[in-house]
Design an enzyme around this catalytic site. Sequence first.
Site, short mmCIF file in Angstrom:
data_model
loop_
_atom_site.label_atom_id
_atom_site.label_comp_id
_atom_site.label_asym_id
_atom_site.label_seq_id
_atom_site.Cartn_x
_atom_site.Cartn_y
_atom_site.Cartn_z
CE LYS A 98 -4.02 -4.68 0.06
NZ LYS A 98 -4.06 -3.15 0.35
N GLY A 159 -5.44 5.94 -2.75
CA GLY A 159 -5.29 7.37 -2.30
C GLY A 159 -6.13 8.31 -2.98
CB ALA A 185 -7.66 1.05 -3.49
N GLY A 186 -9.13 3.91 -2.52
CA GLY A 186 -10.13 4.91 -2.97
C GLY A 186 -11.19 5.33 -1.97
CG ASN A 207 -3.41 3.73 5.13
OD1 ASN A 207 -2.32 3.19 4.76
ND2 ASN A 207 -3.40 4.29 6.20
CB THR A 208 -5.45 7.72 2.44
OG1 THR A 208 -4.42 7.00 1.68
CG2 THR A 208 -5.19 9.12 2.39
#
Length: 256
Positions: A98, A159, A185-186, A207-208
């Site tokens: 990645k 995040g 992301a987001g 992830n987050t």
Amino acid sequence: MTQPLIIANTPFSSRLFTGTGKFPNSLIMQQALIESGSELATMALKRVDVSNPEDDILKPIMTAGINLLPNTSGAKNAREAIFAAQLAREALQTNWLKLEIHPDPKYLMPDPIETLKAAEELVRQGFIVLPYCHADPVLCKRLEEVGCAAVMPLGAPIGSNKGIVSRDFLEIIIDQAKVPVVVDAGIGAPSHAAFAMELGADAVLVNTAIAAARNPVAMATAFKLAVQSGRLAYENGLVSVSSQAVASSPLTAFLD
């Protein structure tokens, strides 16, 4: 039952990819990854000792049987990213990467120029490159043309948990792409992931929203179900949106 996802001739039954940062500990991380059903987990090369098979992040992923996707998070330019990729391939025996290049530590916006430059060279060196990038249709097409195995446009800043704020551009990217599109992301809620899949994204990376949840393992389940639901809806034809009411019953008078 949805169709499998194919990236670089590798089939994936799960369209949920996962990150490994921000978890309370390695055991919860492993449990969440397993519960998510994810078959591909990304990890920042700067956070692991790739030469140590007992590493707190590396070992739980490998013992769970999940494929590794090393990432170059922290690289500020193409040169740093290429160097990190070469180290990862030697230590982990994988060509999968990645590609992340974000020189600004405040907003973590990916550098499009350095990303394209690094992607072209890494593909030449035999890497399977999945670049994290802006939701820029022109850039995504260029990354595809230099040989990237997939593109990973952002839904919102890393995040931020804002969801799919780049919808209009993602729709163009998805429409014109000939490689898988992974929204990265987001994504802060299962509904965001489902929406990305309904738009036609091939996968999402989360992830987050999982790692920082009160119960990461249960949240992993929620995301697994959301991704499955969104993809199933997309594959079977969502109805079109209308600005007018459309009756589902006959409009004849009640007593006729």
